[in-house]
Motif scaffolding. Structure first.
Motif, PDB file in Angstrom:
ATOM      1  N   VAL A 105      12.956   3.360   3.132  1.00 30.11           N
ATOM      2  CA  VAL A 105      12.525   3.949   4.388  1.00 30.11           C
ATOM      3  C   VAL A 105      13.087   5.350   4.600  1.00 30.11           C
ATOM      4  O   VAL A 105      12.546   6.120   5.392  1.00 30.11           O
ATOM      5  N   ASP A 106      14.149   5.703   3.898  1.00 36.88           N
ATOM      6  CA  ASP A 106      14.689   7.057   4.011  1.00 36.88           C
ATOM      7  C   ASP A 106      13.888   8.065   3.195  1.00 36.88           C
ATOM      8  O   ASP A 106      13.903   9.259   3.498  1.00 36.88           O
ATOM      9  N   ASP A 107      13.186   7.604   2.166  1.00 36.54           N
ATOM     10  CA  ASP A 107      12.449   8.494   1.279  1.00 36.54           C
ATOM     11  C   ASP A 107      11.034   8.771   1.754  1.00 36.54           C
ATOM     12  O   ASP A 107      10.313   9.531   1.110  1.00 36.54           O
ATOM     13  N   LEU A 108      10.609   8.162   2.834  1.00 37.69           N
ATOM     14  CA  LEU A 108       9.239   8.305   3.295  1.00 37.69           C
ATOM     15  C   LEU A 108       9.100   9.514   4.209  1.00 37.69           C
ATOM     16  O   LEU A 108       9.730   9.579   5.256  1.00 37.69           O
ATOM     17  N   PRO A 109       8.276  10.482   3.820  1.00 32.84           N
ATOM     18  CA  PRO A 109       8.027  11.628   4.704  1.00 32.84           C
ATOM     19  C   PRO A 109       6.990  11.252   5.751  1.00 32.84           C
ATOM     20  O   PRO A 109       5.788  11.330   5.509  1.00 32.84           O
ATOM     21  N   LEU A 110       7.418  10.819   6.900  1.00 32.47           N
ATOM     22  CA  LEU A 110       6.498  10.342   7.922  1.00 32.47           C
ATOM     23  C   LEU A 110       5.775  11.470   8.642  1.00 32.47           C
ATOM     24  O   LEU A 110       4.743  11.257   9.234  1.00 32.47           O
ATOM     25  N   ALA A 111       6.302  12.684   8.602  1.00 35.72           N
ATOM     26  CA  ALA A 111       5.665  13.793   9.299  1.00 35.72           C
ATOM     27  C   ALA A 111       4.563  14.428   8.470  1.00 35.72           C
ATOM     28  O   ALA A 111       3.778  15.201   8.988  1.00 35.72           O
ATOM     29  N   ASP A 112       4.483  14.115   7.180  1.00 34.07           N
ATOM     30  CA  ASP A 112       3.445  14.698   6.338  1.00 34.07           C
ATOM     31  C   ASP A 112       2.137  13.963   6.539  1.00 34.07           C
ATOM     32  O   ASP A 112       2.095  12.748   6.623  1.00 34.07           O
ATOM     33  N   GLY A 113       1.081  14.719   6.580  1.00 33.58           N
ATOM     34  CA  GLY A 113      -0.254  14.153   6.684  1.00 33.58           C
ATOM     35  C   GLY A 113      -1.148  14.786   5.645  1.00 33.58           C
ATOM     36  O   GLY A 113      -0.683  15.402   4.686  1.00 33.58           O
ATOM     37  N   GLN A 165       0.830  -1.205   0.000  1.00 38.18           N
ATOM     38  CA  GLN A 165       0.000   0.000   0.000  1.00 38.18           C
ATOM     39  C   GLN A 165       0.869   1.262   0.000  1.00 38.18           C
ATOM     40  O   GLN A 165       0.556   2.244  -0.676  1.00 38.18           O
ATOM     41  N   LEU A 166       1.961   1.227   0.720  1.00 39.96           N
ATOM     42  CA  LEU A 166       2.886   2.359   0.741  1.00 39.96           C
ATOM     43  C   LEU A 166       3.500   2.584  -0.632  1.00 39.96           C
ATOM     44  O   LEU A 166       3.651   3.716  -1.080  1.00 39.96           O
ATOM     45  N   TYR A 167       3.832   1.491  -1.313  1.00 44.00           N
ATOM     46  CA  TYR A 167       4.392   1.616  -2.659  1.00 44.00           C
ATOM     47  C   TYR A 167       3.355   2.189  -3.625  1.00 44.00           C
ATOM     48  O   TYR A 167       3.691   2.992  -4.503  1.00 44.00           O
ATOM     49  N   ARG A 168       2.103   1.807  -3.470  1.00 43.63           N
ATOM     50  CA  ARG A 168       1.057   2.341  -4.346  1.00 43.63           C
ATOM     51  C   ARG A 168       0.865   3.844  -4.130  1.00 43.63           C
ATOM     52  O   ARG A 168       0.588   4.573  -5.068  1.00 43.63           O
ATOM     53  N   LEU A 169       1.005   4.283  -2.889  1.00 44.11           N
ATOM     54  CA  LEU A 169       0.792   5.701  -2.593  1.00 44.11           C
ATOM     55  C   LEU A 169       2.015   6.557  -2.906  1.00 44.11           C
ATOM     56  O   LEU A 169       1.895   7.644  -3.463  1.00 44.11           O
ATOM     57  N   ARG A 170       3.214   6.097  -2.541  1.00 44.86           N
ATOM     58  CA  ARG A 170       4.423   6.924  -2.613  1.00 44.86           C
ATOM     59  C   ARG A 170       5.386   6.537  -3.725  1.00 44.86           C
ATOM     60  O   ARG A 170       6.354   7.231  -3.954  1.00 44.86           O
ATOM     61  N   ARG A 171       5.177   5.387  -4.376  1.00 43.81           N
ATOM     62  CA  ARG A 171       6.057   4.874  -5.438  1.00 43.81           C
ATOM     63  C   ARG A 171       7.477   4.617  -4.962  1.00 43.81           C
ATOM     64  O   ARG A 171       8.422   4.714  -5.726  1.00 43.81           O
ATOM     65  N   THR A 172       7.638   4.317  -3.688  1.00 45.42           N
ATOM     66  CA  THR A 172       8.936   3.945  -3.147  1.00 45.42           C
ATOM     67  C   THR A 172       8.735   3.080  -1.913  1.00 45.42           C
ATOM     68  O   THR A 172       7.719   3.207  -1.221  1.00 45.42           O
TER      69      THR A 172
END
Length: 131
Positions: free
Chosen positions: A94-102, A84-91
């Motif tokens: 774990v370093d490329d994931l902006p976890l603070a963004d909502g 699901q994360l790959y479908r949303l962010r295309r990556t």
């Protein structure tokens, strides 16, 4: 049976798993490293059960079976989250994931990012903010 060799192999497996968790950038490889650590713990359970006769017979094998069931559930849920994360962010890095963004954008250091909060207050709160 002398338990030195299985304990040494378990320690090496656990060390490789910890190294993989600390170094890997890919989420799938991160899950594989966690599985290595769980398998090392299973090896310790079975070796301790075979070498030390406890009050409860086959307790180490029972714990190992329980860990295998938990690992299977963890892999199922983890892979579903990664897909699901790959479908949303295309990556899956774990370093490329902006976890603070909502949904409202990045949260500042003083302002929590609460889902469903639009940032616009209504009713009597507007008078307090304006005044």
């Amino acid at each position: 049976m002398h338990p030195t060799l299985p304990f040494t192999i378990a320690a090496l497996l656990f060390g490789i798993g910890v190294y993989g968790v600390l170094v890997r950038r890919n989420a799938v490889l991160l899950l594989m490293a966690v599985e290595l650590m769980l398998n090392a713990v299973n090896l310790i359970f079975v070796t301790a059960d075979a070498s030390i006769r406890a009050a409860v017979p086959r307790a180490g094998q029972s714990f190992a079976l329980f860990v295998i069931v938990l690992a299977a559930a963890e892999i199922g849920v983890g892979l579903a989250l990664i897909l699901q994360l790959y479908r949303l962010r295309r990556t899956v890095g774990v370093d490329d994931l902006p976890l603070a963004d909502g949904p409202n954008g990045p949260a500042g250091p003083d302002e929590p990012n609460i889902p469903g909060e639009s940032g616009v207050s209504g009713g009597s709160d507007e008078a307090e903010v304006a005044g």
